[in-house]
Write an enzyme that holds these catalytic residues in place. Structure first.
Site, PDB file in Angstrom:
ATOM      1  N   GLY A  45     -52.080  -7.846  35.177  1.00 40.51           N
ATOM      2  CA  GLY A  45     -51.186  -7.689  36.327  1.00 40.51           C
ATOM      3  C   GLY A  45     -51.965  -7.822  37.620  1.00 40.51           C
ATOM      4  N   GLN A  50     -53.765  -7.234  46.461  1.00 40.38           N
ATOM      5  CA  GLN A  50     -55.129  -7.348  45.940  1.00 40.38           C
ATOM      6  C   GLN A  50     -55.819  -8.647  46.364  1.00 40.38           C
ATOM      7  OE1 GLN A  50     -53.581  -6.248  41.837  1.00 40.38           O
ATOM      8  NE2 GLN A  50     -55.672  -5.468  41.737  1.00 40.38           N
ATOM      9  N   CYS A  91     -58.081  -1.708  36.678  1.00 43.53           N
ATOM     10  CA  CYS A  91     -57.548  -2.441  37.829  1.00 43.53           C
ATOM     11  C   CYS A  91     -58.572  -3.484  38.246  1.00 43.53           C
ATOM     12  CB  CYS A  91     -57.298  -1.470  38.988  1.00 43.53           C
ATOM     13  SG  CYS A  91     -56.641  -2.261  40.466  1.00 43.53           S
ATOM     14  N   LEU A  92     -58.104  -4.680  38.528  1.00 48.01           N
ATOM     15  CA  LEU A  92     -59.020  -5.740  38.969  1.00 48.01           C
ATOM     16  C   LEU A  92     -59.703  -5.378  40.290  1.00 48.01           C
ATOM     17  CD1 LEU A  92     -56.881  -8.842  37.999  1.00 48.01           C
ATOM     18  CD2 LEU A  92     -59.093  -8.186  37.043  1.00 48.01           C
ATOM     19  N   HIS A 133     -47.971   0.613  38.246  1.00 43.89           N
ATOM     20  CA  HIS A 133     -49.326   0.416  38.788  1.00 43.89           C
ATOM     21  C   HIS A 133     -49.299  -0.659  39.886  1.00 43.89           C
ATOM     22  CE1 HIS A 133     -53.837  -0.200  38.156  1.00 43.89           C
ATOM     23  NE2 HIS A 133     -53.483  -1.291  38.819  1.00 43.89           N
ATOM     24  N   GLU A 134     -48.618  -1.777  39.596  1.00 42.35           N
ATOM     25  CA  GLU A 134     -48.599  -2.893  40.555  1.00 42.35           C
ATOM     26  C   GLU A 134     -47.751  -2.557  41.784  1.00 42.35           C
ATOM     27  OE1 GLU A 134     -50.807  -4.980  40.089  1.00 42.35           O
ATOM     28  OE2 GLU A 134     -51.177  -4.638  37.952  1.00 42.35           O
ATOM     29  N   HIS A 137     -49.714  -0.746  44.288  1.00 41.50           N
ATOM     30  CA  HIS A 137     -50.531  -1.609  45.158  1.00 41.50           C
ATOM     31  C   HIS A 137     -49.739  -2.039  46.392  1.00 41.50           C
ATOM     32  CE1 HIS A 137     -54.247  -2.206  42.963  1.00 41.50           C
ATOM     33  NE2 HIS A 137     -53.625  -2.575  41.857  1.00 41.50           N
TER      34      HIS A 137
HETATM   35  C1  QAP Z   1     -53.066  -2.959  35.636  1.00 39.29           C
HETATM   36  O1  QAP Z   1     -55.022  -4.242  35.356  1.00 39.29           O
HETATM   37  C2  QAP Z   1     -52.997  -2.104  34.386  1.00 39.29           C
HETATM   38  O2  QAP Z   1     -62.069  -3.119  35.134  1.00 39.29           O
HETATM   39  C3  QAP Z   1     -53.614  -4.344  35.436  1.00 39.29           C
HETATM   40  O3  QAP Z   1     -63.722  -5.189  34.741  1.00 39.29           O
HETATM   41  C4  QAP Z   1     -54.097  -1.985  33.530  1.00 39.29           C
HETATM   42  O4  QAP Z   1     -55.292  -6.344  34.697  1.00 39.29           O
HETATM   43  C5  QAP Z   1     -51.875  -1.414  34.105  1.00 39.29           C
HETATM   44  C6  QAP Z   1     -59.597  -5.749  34.562  1.00 39.29           C
HETATM   45  C7  QAP Z   1     -54.012  -1.202  32.389  1.00 39.29           C
HETATM   46  C8  QAP Z   1     -51.796  -0.633  32.978  1.00 39.29           C
HETATM   47  C9  QAP Z   1     -52.839  -0.526  32.094  1.00 39.29           C
HETATM   48  C10 QAP Z   1     -60.158  -4.518  34.825  1.00 39.29           C
HETATM   49  C11 QAP Z   1     -60.454  -6.822  34.348  1.00 39.29           C
HETATM   50  C12 QAP Z   1     -58.159  -5.965  34.525  1.00 39.29           C
HETATM   51  C13 QAP Z   1     -61.527  -4.341  34.875  1.00 39.29           C
HETATM   52  C14 QAP Z   1     -55.795  -5.286  34.961  1.00 39.29           C
HETATM   53  C15 QAP Z   1     -62.385  -5.429  34.666  1.00 39.29           C
HETATM   54  C16 QAP Z   1     -61.837  -6.656  34.401  1.00 39.29           C
HETATM   55  C17 QAP Z   1     -57.231  -5.035  34.907  1.00 39.29           C
HETATM   56 CO    CO Z   2     -54.485  -2.731  40.004  1.00 36.88          CO
END
Ligand code: QAP
Ligand code: CO
Length: 167
Positions: A45, A50, A91-92, A133-134, A137
């Site tokens: 997501g 972001q 989270c990215l 979550h999104e 943001h």
């Molecule tokens: C949000 O997050 C989310 O730490 C989206 O080193 C995540 O796409 C909602 C990511 C989990 C609910 C559950 C994170 C990639 C990606 C990192 C993501 C990383 C590389 C996160």
């Molecule tokens: Co995020």
């Protein structure tokens, strides 16, 4: 085009996104670039906030093979019952850190799609968590805001150190 992702504690992540009016070609290009950026990361997501665009746009794909792209423009959430669920989130914009967060478990999401048409879906599990979550943001909020001050400060200091090293 792959876009730069802002990382915590960048203050621009605190900007409140504005609703999108009529979808322009620039908005559609942004959506395509957001998917490219998210798939490249890879992530599930990404909110426009972001990538430093302060419009209410979210892209998401919860599949393993980039087969279920979803776009949410001007999303609204309606809570369906009081149930809550804890899930480990990442989270990215907070790379390398994953922590438990409690969210509403069951909701209805109303939004506009890439085609400009309004739609409504019922969400549970990862979809419900990810959309919340999104949407945070878009309101300038990050999952680290739900953690203890101690945990959030540790994450901030580690990321600040990494940012100094790569500068
Ligand atoms: C949000 O997050 C989310 O730490 C989206 O080193 C995540 O796409 C909602 C990511 C989990 C609910 C559950 C994170 C990639 C990606 C990192 C993501 C990383 C590389 C996160
Ligand atoms: Co995020």
């Amino acid at each position: 085009m792959i876009l730069d992702i802002l990382e915590y504690p960048d203050p621009r992540l605190r900007t409140i996104a504005k609703p999108v009016g009529d979808l322009t070609d620039a908005d559609l290009t942004l959506i395509d670039d957001m998917f490219e950026t998210m798939y490249d990361a890879p992530g599930i997501g990404l909110a426009a906030t972001q990538v430093n665009v302060h419009k209410q746009i979210i892209v998401m794909d919860l599949s393993d093979d980039e087969s279920e792209p979803r776009v949410f423009i001007n999303p609204q959430v309606e809570v369906l019952d009081g149930e809550r669920e804890v899930m480990q989130e990442g989270c990215l914009s907070v790379p390398g850190f994953y922590e438990d967060v409690e969210r509403i478990e069951h909701c209805i999401i109303r939004a506009i799609g890439r085609d400009g048409k309004p739609f409504e879906i019922e969400a549970q599990g990862l979809l419900a968590v990810c959309i919340q979550h999104e949407m945070d943001h878009l309101n300038g909020k990050l999952f680290v805001d739900y953690l203890s001050n101690l945990k959030r400060t540790r994450i901030r200091k580690k990321l600040e150190k990494l940012h100094k090293q790569s500068a």
